[in-house]
Every structure is written in structure tokens, then in C-alpha cells.
Write a protein that holds these residues in place. Sequence first.
Motif, PDB file in Angstrom:
ATOM      1  N   GLY A  51      -5.187   4.787 -14.090  1.00 21.69           N
ATOM      2  CA  GLY A  51      -4.382   3.256 -13.871  1.00 21.69           C
ATOM      3  C   GLY A  51      -4.819   2.663 -15.193  1.00 21.69           C
ATOM      4  O   GLY A  51      -3.378   1.810 -15.584  1.00 21.69           O
ATOM      5  N   GLU A  52      -5.603   2.693 -15.908  1.00 29.17           N
ATOM      6  CA  GLU A  52      -5.662   1.793 -17.093  1.00 29.17           C
ATOM      7  C   GLU A  52      -4.905   2.184 -18.271  1.00 29.17           C
ATOM      8  O   GLU A  52      -4.244   1.392 -18.850  1.00 29.17           O
ATOM      9  N   ALA A  53      -4.567   3.560 -18.284  1.00 32.43           N
ATOM     10  CA  ALA A  53      -3.550   4.072 -19.107  1.00 32.43           C
ATOM     11  C   ALA A  53      -2.158   3.664 -18.679  1.00 32.43           C
ATOM     12  O   ALA A  53      -1.385   3.481 -19.924  1.00 32.43           O
ATOM     13  N   VAL A  54      -1.863   3.826 -17.430  1.00 33.78           N
ATOM     14  CA  VAL A  54      -0.311   3.575 -17.064  1.00 33.78           C
ATOM     15  C   VAL A  54      -0.078   1.987 -17.120  1.00 33.78           C
ATOM     16  O   VAL A  54       1.224   1.629 -17.440  1.00 33.78           O
ATOM     17  N   ARG A  68       1.694   9.481  -5.750  1.00 37.71           N
ATOM     18  CA  ARG A  68       2.099  10.892  -5.438  1.00 37.71           C
ATOM     19  C   ARG A  68       3.059  11.282  -6.459  1.00 37.71           C
ATOM     20  O   ARG A  68       2.975  12.594  -6.850  1.00 37.71           O
ATOM     21  N   GLU A  69       3.820  10.651  -7.043  1.00 32.85           N
ATOM     22  CA  GLU A  69       4.853  10.884  -8.131  1.00 32.85           C
ATOM     23  C   GLU A  69       3.978  11.400  -9.470  1.00 32.85           C
ATOM     24  O   GLU A  69       4.364  12.046 -10.167  1.00 32.85           O
ATOM     25  N   LEU A  70       3.050  10.575  -9.640  1.00 32.13           N
ATOM     26  CA  LEU A  70       2.261  10.614 -11.093  1.00 32.13           C
ATOM     27  C   LEU A  70       1.117  11.882 -10.710  1.00 32.13           C
ATOM     28  O   LEU A  70       0.667  12.265 -11.700  1.00 32.13           O
ATOM     29  N   GLY A  71       0.676  12.026  -9.439  1.00 31.69           N
ATOM     30  CA  GLY A  71      -0.187  13.129  -9.298  1.00 31.69           C
ATOM     31  C   GLY A  71      -1.822  12.757  -9.530  1.00 31.69           C
ATOM     32  O   GLY A  71      -2.342  13.385  -9.765  1.00 31.69           O
ATOM     33  N   GLN A  72      -1.856  11.259  -9.549  1.00 35.68           N
ATOM     34  CA  GLN A  72      -3.182  10.920  -9.894  1.00 35.68           C
ATOM     35  C   GLN A  72      -3.462   9.406  -9.422  1.00 35.68           C
ATOM     36  O   GLN A  72      -2.297   8.935  -9.127  1.00 35.68           O
ATOM     37  N   PRO A  73      -4.611   9.300  -8.677  1.00 31.73           N
ATOM     38  CA  PRO A  73      -4.744   7.920  -8.337  1.00 31.73           C
ATOM     39  C   PRO A  73      -4.817   6.891  -9.119  1.00 31.73           C
ATOM     40  O   PRO A  73      -5.306   7.148 -10.545  1.00 31.73           O
ATOM     41  N   LEU A  74      -4.338   5.773  -8.920  1.00 32.70           N
ATOM     42  CA  LEU A  74      -4.372   4.705  -9.994  1.00 32.70           C
ATOM     43  C   LEU A  74      -5.437   3.517  -9.702  1.00 32.70           C
ATOM     44  O   LEU A  74      -5.833   2.925 -10.674  1.00 32.70           O
ATOM     45  N   SER A  84       0.824  -1.024   0.045  1.00 35.69           N
ATOM     46  CA  SER A  84      -0.061   0.153   0.099  1.00 35.69           C
ATOM     47  C   SER A  84       0.607   1.279  -0.276  1.00 35.69           C
ATOM     48  O   SER A  84       0.396   2.338  -0.751  1.00 35.69           O
ATOM     49  N   ALA A  85       1.885   1.360   0.732  1.00 33.52           N
ATOM     50  CA  ALA A  85       2.633   2.517   0.837  1.00 33.52           C
ATOM     51  C   ALA A  85       3.423   2.701  -0.449  1.00 33.52           C
ATOM     52  O   ALA A  85       3.632   3.943  -0.930  1.00 33.52           O
ATOM     53  N   GLN A  86       3.845   1.668  -1.329  1.00 30.95           N
ATOM     54  CA  GLN A  86       4.690   1.971  -2.399  1.00 30.95           C
ATOM     55  C   GLN A  86       3.633   2.335  -3.413  1.00 30.95           C
ATOM     56  O   GLN A  86       3.913   3.249  -4.136  1.00 30.95           O
ATOM     57  N   ILE A  87       2.411   1.970  -3.354  1.00 33.45           N
ATOM     58  CA  ILE A  87       1.338   2.403  -4.573  1.00 33.45           C
ATOM     59  C   ILE A  87       1.061   3.692  -4.323  1.00 33.45           C
ATOM     60  O   ILE A  87       0.820   4.503  -5.248  1.00 33.45           O
ATOM     61  N   ARG A  88       0.759   4.250  -2.783  1.00 30.29           N
ATOM     62  CA  ARG A  88       0.685   5.628  -2.506  1.00 30.29           C
ATOM     63  C   ARG A  88       1.796   6.416  -2.924  1.00 30.29           C
ATOM     64  O   ARG A  88       1.429   7.565  -3.614  1.00 30.29           O
ATOM     65  N   GLN A  89       3.128   5.849  -2.712  1.00 25.10           N
ATOM     66  CA  GLN A  89       3.878   6.697  -3.352  1.00 25.10           C
ATOM     67  C   GLN A  89       4.150   6.907  -4.874  1.00 25.10           C
ATOM     68  O   GLN A  89       4.467   8.112  -5.430  1.00 25.10           O
ATOM     69  N   LEU A  90       3.949   5.806  -5.491  1.00 24.28           N
ATOM     70  CA  LEU A  90       3.769   5.918  -6.999  1.00 24.28           C
ATOM     71  C   LEU A  90       2.489   7.227  -7.281  1.00 24.28           C
ATOM     72  O   LEU A  90       2.700   7.802  -8.348  1.00 24.28           O
ATOM     73  N   SER A 150     -13.036   2.747  -3.480  1.00 22.82           N
ATOM     74  CA  SER A 150     -14.409   2.902  -3.036  1.00 22.82           C
ATOM     75  C   SER A 150     -15.212   1.644  -3.019  1.00 22.82           C
ATOM     76  O   SER A 150     -16.097   1.478  -2.157  1.00 22.82           O
ATOM     77  N   ALA A 151     -14.977   0.742  -4.174  1.00 29.30           N
ATOM     78  CA  ALA A 151     -15.744  -0.285  -4.268  1.00 29.30           C
ATOM     79  C   ALA A 151     -15.218  -1.378  -3.400  1.00 29.30           C
ATOM     80  O   ALA A 151     -14.006  -1.540  -2.804  1.00 29.30           O
ATOM     81  N   ARG A 152     -15.988  -2.609  -3.260  1.00 30.07           N
ATOM     82  CA  ARG A 152     -15.583  -3.839  -2.461  1.00 30.07           C
ATOM     83  C   ARG A 152     -14.204  -4.400  -3.086  1.00 30.07           C
ATOM     84  O   ARG A 152     -13.350  -4.867  -2.450  1.00 30.07           O
ATOM     85  N   GLN A 153     -14.162  -4.266  -4.501  1.00 30.83           N
ATOM     86  CA  GLN A 153     -12.932  -5.003  -5.229  1.00 30.83           C
ATOM     87  C   GLN A 153     -12.087  -3.823  -5.632  1.00 30.83           C
ATOM     88  O   GLN A 153     -12.837  -2.615  -6.209  1.00 30.83           O
ATOM     89  N   VAL A 154     -10.811  -3.792  -5.387  1.00 35.46           N
ATOM     90  CA  VAL A 154      -9.735  -2.645  -6.042  1.00 35.46           C
ATOM     91  C   VAL A 154     -10.036  -2.874  -7.514  1.00 35.46           C
ATOM     92  O   VAL A 154      -9.889  -3.652  -8.306  1.00 35.46           O
ATOM     93  N   ARG A 155     -10.058  -1.336  -8.098  1.00 41.11           N
ATOM     94  CA  ARG A 155     -10.306  -1.408  -9.706  1.00 41.11           C
ATOM     95  C   ARG A 155      -9.382  -0.286 -10.083  1.00 41.11           C
ATOM     96  O   ARG A 155      -9.092   0.808  -9.296  1.00 41.11           O
ATOM     97  N   LEU A 156      -9.070  -0.458 -11.316  1.00 40.84           N
ATOM     98  CA  LEU A 156      -8.049   0.838 -11.909  1.00 40.84           C
ATOM     99  C   LEU A 156      -8.981   1.793 -12.324  1.00 40.84           C
ATOM    100  O   LEU A 156     -10.195   1.914 -12.702  1.00 40.84           O
TER     101      LEU A 156
END
Length: 301
Positions: A61-64, A41-47, A33-39, A51-57
Amino acid sequence: MELRQLEYFVAVTEEAGFTKAAARLHVAQPGVSAQIRQLERELGQPLFDRSARQVRLTEVGEAVLPYARAALAAVAAARLVVDEMTGLLRGHVVMGTVSAPSVLDLPGLLADFHDRHPSVEISLQESDPESLIEAVRAGRMDLGLIGIGSSVPAGLDAQVVIDQALVAAVGLTHDLAAQGSAGMPVITLRELADRALICLPRGTGLRAALDEACAAAGFTPHVAFEASEPYVLGQLAAKGLGLAVLPESAVTVAKDDLHVLEITEPRLRGRMALIWRATGPSGPAARAFIDHARRRLPDFR
């Protein structure tokens, strides 16, 4: 941006969750989780949309994702080129199986490959037939061991490593035990339709042959008992629990307590095969592993 962050990002995407990704990566979930949050922050957008029960891009995120996969693939390819030039084989190979027949000595096969290539990590995973076939097609598994009928699944190559005649066996008190003839007594496939059968599980060559033949004859076999070891099938039949369909070689274990019948119209054979992608493995470690397994195991052409 670090390669580790991209690796974690791809793992979370493919596993559809942080916990499963952490298990796959053999790291603690908070670290992922920490590494994803850092990424992010570097990209400036959530990946990820959390909010849903299952994590989705997210759309970003789809573009990256394809670029992250391409970067990881490029690094892996660079390492493989160096290893090939220096004669050092590294990597990770995965073999899947629906069962592990003792007659094939899979532990010996894996141990021998490890001795030859100690820098290659080996995994052996049990799976159901459909998932195993799809994993081999997709490249998530390099090699599979599965029961096959008369044809090889599309997109795969195969080497048949077990090919045995199948027979029926019942206990000495069974009504069929009264049958006798000059040679081995017989029973037609159609006569199995209304009987309680004892058989290997789905995904084995024996079960694939039985199911395929019964479907062609217009009925579904009534399998009352399943066991993963052929000799256990004979033991169950000897106790009067039904009619066992088993390889002819397995009858010898409890032959004194069994009455054996030849299955006819048609005669059946059980086959298991190694399967791998028809387009070839993805790297030198996988190629070496497949070559090793094919040399080590029988080849019924």
C-alpha cells in the motif's frame, strides 16, 4: 482498475479509516470497503493492514500510494485545463475559520462567489488555530481566517482584514469605575495580571494580541469568561463578571452600563487576517476564490 477505486484508496489512507473516508466521500461505508477489496483483488495484494485498531497501509500500500495520488492529480489537472480553455470554472474550494465575525459578512462573500461561479463547490469549516494553519500550509484548505499577532505564520501570505484598537471595560460598580481623568482613563497591561478577564477565544485577533503582549510582559492572562461575539464581552462586564478586553467599536453596544479604560504600556490592537499558501493555490478555482475574498474584504496594509 478505476479512478474511483484509487480515490477511495487515498481517502481511506488520509482518514485512517473506512468510516471517516466514507463520510468525506459522501458514500456508504460498505461501498468504500467493496471498492477497496476489488482494487486489492486486481493488484493481487492487500493494501491495508486491518488487524490493528487503526487501519494502516501495508508495504505494498505504501508503494502504491504515490502512484494513486499522481493518477488522481493528473486527471484533475486535465479537467482543469479543459475548463480553463472553455472559460468554465469548476472545482472545490475550502475556507477555514476559527470564528466568523459578523462585521465581515462571510455569508455574503460566499454567496457572491457562488453566484459568479455556480459550478464551484464551496466549504466553510471551523477549526482551532493550529489545525487551520497546518491545513492551509498542506493545501487541505485554500484560505483561512485567523487572528494574528505581530507576525504571519511561516509559509503563508496574509491580508489583514480587521485591525482595531483594544480597550478595557468594566461595570459601573467595579472598583476601576472610580477612575477618571481629563480624557479616557487608563490601565496598564501589567495591571491586568491579577484580574479576571473577559475575552474572545483563542484564534481571534484580539486574543492573539492580548496573549502575545502578556507573554512579553511575563505573565499569563487569567481569562475567566470567553465569548465569540465582542458585544457579549461588554454585556458580561456590565453585569460585574470581570474586566472585558474588547475592540473599541464594540463598547457602543452597552456604553451606558460600562466604564471604559484605555490599555497602555503597551497599547493593543486586535488583528484578523486572511491566510493562504505563500507558494500559491493549487488550481484556478482556488485562485479565483482567494482573489474574490481579497477584493471583497478590507485590506489594512
